[in-house]
Enzyme design. Structure first.
Site, short mmCIF file in Angstrom:
data_model
loop_
_atom_site.label_atom_id
_atom_site.label_comp_id
_atom_site.label_asym_id
_atom_site.label_seq_id
_atom_site.Cartn_x
_atom_site.Cartn_y
_atom_site.Cartn_z
N ARG A 261 -27.77 -28.93 6.49
CA ARG A 261 -27.66 -28.08 4.86
C ARG A 261 -27.44 -28.80 3.77
O ARG A 261 -28.16 -28.45 2.79
CB ARG A 261 -26.48 -27.52 4.89
CG ARG A 261 -26.61 -26.21 5.76
CD ARG A 261 -25.11 -25.67 5.70
NE ARG A 261 -24.24 -26.30 7.29
CZ ARG A 261 -23.14 -25.41 7.37
NH1 ARG A 261 -22.06 -24.55 6.56
NH2 ARG A 261 -21.99 -26.22 8.03
N ASN B 203 -36.74 -63.16 -19.05
CA ASN B 203 -35.86 -64.57 -18.02
C ASN B 203 -36.61 -64.06 -16.83
O ASN B 203 -36.40 -64.80 -15.55
CB ASN B 203 -34.81 -63.46 -17.47
CG ASN B 203 -34.94 -62.35 -17.38
OD1 ASN B 203 -35.83 -61.28 -18.05
ND2 ASN B 203 -33.95 -61.45 -16.78
C1 UD1 Z 1 -15.22 -26.49 9.83
C2 UD1 Z 1 -14.60 -25.53 10.89
C3 UD1 Z 1 -14.74 -24.61 10.16
C4 UD1 Z 1 -13.54 -24.53 8.38
C5 UD1 Z 1 -14.92 -25.83 7.85
C6 UD1 Z 1 -14.47 -26.48 6.34
C7 UD1 Z 1 -15.38 -26.05 12.81
C8 UD1 Z 1 -15.79 -25.39 13.76
N1 UD1 Z 1 -15.38 -25.01 11.85
O1 UD1 Z 1 -16.80 -25.69 9.55
O2 UD1 Z 1 -13.34 -23.61 10.74
O3 UD1 Z 1 -13.91 -23.98 7.50
O4 UD1 Z 1 -15.11 -27.01 9.00
O5 UD1 Z 1 -14.74 -27.51 5.74
O6 UD1 Z 1 -14.48 -27.17 13.16
N2 UD1 Z 1 -18.86 -32.98 13.33
C9 UD1 Z 1 -18.98 -33.65 13.54
N3 UD1 Z 1 -19.27 -33.31 14.78
C10 UD1 Z 1 -19.24 -32.66 15.18
C11 UD1 Z 1 -20.35 -31.79 14.47
C12 UD1 Z 1 -19.97 -31.97 12.64
O7 UD1 Z 1 -18.39 -34.94 13.56
O8 UD1 Z 1 -20.93 -32.14 16.15
C13 UD1 Z 1 -18.16 -33.24 11.88
C14 UD1 Z 1 -19.08 -33.53 10.03
O9 UD1 Z 1 -19.84 -34.65 10.18
C15 UD1 Z 1 -18.49 -32.72 9.07
C16 UD1 Z 1 -17.28 -32.27 9.72
O10 UD1 Z 1 -17.12 -32.37 11.51
O11 UD1 Z 1 -17.85 -34.38 8.27
C17 UD1 Z 1 -16.57 -30.89 9.57
O12 UD1 Z 1 -18.41 -30.13 10.28
P1 UD1 Z 1 -19.21 -29.15 9.64
O13 UD1 Z 1 -20.53 -28.55 10.50
O14 UD1 Z 1 -19.81 -29.41 7.90
O15 UD1 Z 1 -18.26 -27.90 9.97
P2 UD1 Z 1 -18.11 -26.95 9.06
O16 UD1 Z 1 -19.57 -25.41 10.27
O17 UD1 Z 1 -18.34 -26.65 7.52
CA CA Z 2 -18.33 -28.33 6.70
#
Ligand code: UD1
Ligand code: CA
Length: 430
Positions: free
Chosen positions: A15, A359
């Site tokens: 995103r 310079n």
């Molecule tokens: C996640 C939570 C959601 C919460 C939100 C808060 C889950 C399933 N959902 O959603 O409930 O409201 O954060 O901000 O956890 N990441 C990994 N490996 C992966 C996918 C993600 O390490 O396979 C890391 C990403 O780099 C990121 C974090 O986990 O730093 C969160 O991932 P993101 O995809 O942003 O989760 P959200 O959809 O925001």
């Molecule tokens: Ca997130």
């Protein structure tokens, strides 16, 4: 406290629409991930960062700045999602604080809040008017039941305004049981870390919602979120420095890096930008000036001055449209329109309007040193490498290329010619 921290930073961050990994995007001069690492380092010494997308680039960046961070590479092909990220992670302490790497507004204090009490799981919860983008926390009879991701919500669940902020403090022994048991039976076919909440509730474990402020727990998923988070952090940084005695005219127009520091009585006028780990001591930075990773003491800069990295100014006056780069100036006046690069200039010297330290010869950079009480006349060029000793006068419009002697006047000008009545011959008598 016997605590480990795991920071999830393996996601692609689609995103953000960027070739730079999401967690390396900067807020107030520091990447989002480093904000999370700094807050974590303040409370524990067992930190694991989970990586996958552009893992080596992120790991290299971390290792440039921090020692002793552990890395875990997620098997994201087989186990995508935040739960997949935790597979194979082995925190060494009794409790594990798990946080997303995209939460740059987090502070040491807010992390500590999540570690209080004796519930087996503490989870961070925010109440929002617009819950868009977050997992919904389903609470019945004051008890957390489960987290439902936005994409998996039914109509009723989607209306829930209580959302998961993305930080959990969990008994490590629970993780050992629950992480291998996660499945990916959901709208995104991902392994959700958030499913451990329902597992814990079903097993009669205590799950405590900790209500937190969005200001500190905001997740950044897009460039728009990034800009909002920066605004919040800037307000926080400026408030702290004003409380510490820094004067700011129209603070909303001022930018201050998270690593910049101030001492003594400083004044920042509107439009000023203080970048990098600059250190400003008892100085006045005037309208629309930029200071980059430099030290400014008992000096004034601007309006519209630009001090580039690794400069040290003391007891110095820098006026409008003067650019200084990697130079040390002690007791110097440069009032207008000059370029001073790779130079060191001592007490009592005056740099006239339009002076340039040349310079760069197209291949290499060279140094200019100027001693005490040197008067450099307007529009002079100092061709580096060059050493000008004390008590020298350089006449306006001079190109200095050679060593000069202490106490002398230097001038290199073509003699002035005068052609009588040329004007009238050329234009006729008007
Ligand atoms: C996640 C939570 C959601 C919460 C939100 C808060 C889950 C399933 N959902 O959603 O409930 O409201 O954060 O901000 O956890 N990441 C990994 N490996 C992966 C996918 C993600 O390490 O396979 C890391 C990403 O780099 C990121 C974090 O986990 O730093 C969160 O991932 P993101 O995809 O942003 O989760 P959200 O959809 O925001
Ligand atoms: Ca997130």
């Amino acid at each position: 406290m016997s605590l480990s921290v795991v920071i999830l930073a393996a996601g692609q961050g689609t995103r953000m629409k960027s070739s730079t990994p999401k967690v390396l995007h900067e807020i107030s001069g520091k990447s989002m991930l480093f904000h999370a690492i700094d807050a974590s380092k303040a409370i524990c010494d067992d930190i694991t960062v989970v990586l996958y997308h552009q893992a080596s680039r992120i790991q290299e960046e971390i290792e440039k700045h921090y020692e002793g961070i552990h890395f875990h590479i997620q098997d994201a092909q087989k186990f995508p999602g935040t739960g997949g990220a935790m597979k194979g992670v082995t925190p060494k302490n009794k409790r594990t604080l798990i946080l997303n790497g995209d939460m740059p507004l987090i502070t040491k204090e807010s992390l500590l809040m999540l570690t209080t009490g004796d519930a087996e799981i503490n989870m961070s919860v925010i109440c929002l008017d617009v819950p868009q983008g977050y997992g919904r926390v389903i609470i019945e009879n004051d008890k957390v039941q489960k987290i439902v991701e936005q994409k998996d919500c039914n109509e009723k669940e989607a209306l829930t305004q209580t959302v998961n902020a993305g930080i959990y403090c969990v008994d490590t022994s629970l993780l050992e049981h629950y992480i291998p048991a996660l499945d990916n039976d959901n709208a995104q076919a991902e392994y959700y870390l958030t499913d451990i909440i329902k597992m814990a509730v079903d097993a009669n474990k205590t799950v405590e919602p900790i209500y937190v402020k969005e200001e500190e727990f905001k997740g950044v998923n897009s460039k728009l979120d990034l800009a909002h988070a920066e605004e919040i952090l800037q307000r926080r940084i400026k408030t702290e420095w004003m409380k510490a005695g820094v004067s700011m005219r129209l603070p909303d127009t001022i930018y201050i890096d998270s690593q910049a520091t101030f001492e003594g009585e400083c004044i920042l006028d509107n439009g000023v930008s203080i970048q990098g780990a600059s250190h400003i001591i008892s100085s006045h930075i005037k309208t629309h000036s930029i200071i980059e990773s430099s030290q400014i003491e008992n000096s004034d800069v601007g309006p519209m001055g630009r001090i580039r990295p690794d400069s040290i100014l003391k007891d110095t006056h820098i006026g409008n449209f003067v650019e200084v780069k990697q130079s040390t100036l002690h007791g110097v006046k440069a009032g207008h329109l000059a370029y001073i690069g790779n130079a060191s200039i001592e007490e009592g010297s005056n740099i006239g309007a339009g002076v340039i330290t040349c310079n760069y010869d197209g291949k290499n950079k060279y140094k200019t040193t100027i001693g005490k009480n040197v008067f450099v006349g307007s529009d002079s060029q100092l061709i580096a490498p060059l050493n000008i000793p004390d008590d020298v006068m350089i006449a306006a419009g001079t190109t200095v290329t050679k060593e000069v002697e202490k106490g002398s006047l230097i001038l290199s000008r073509t003699p002035q010619k005068s052609i009588k009545n040329f004007f009238y011959k050329f234009f006729g008598n008007v």
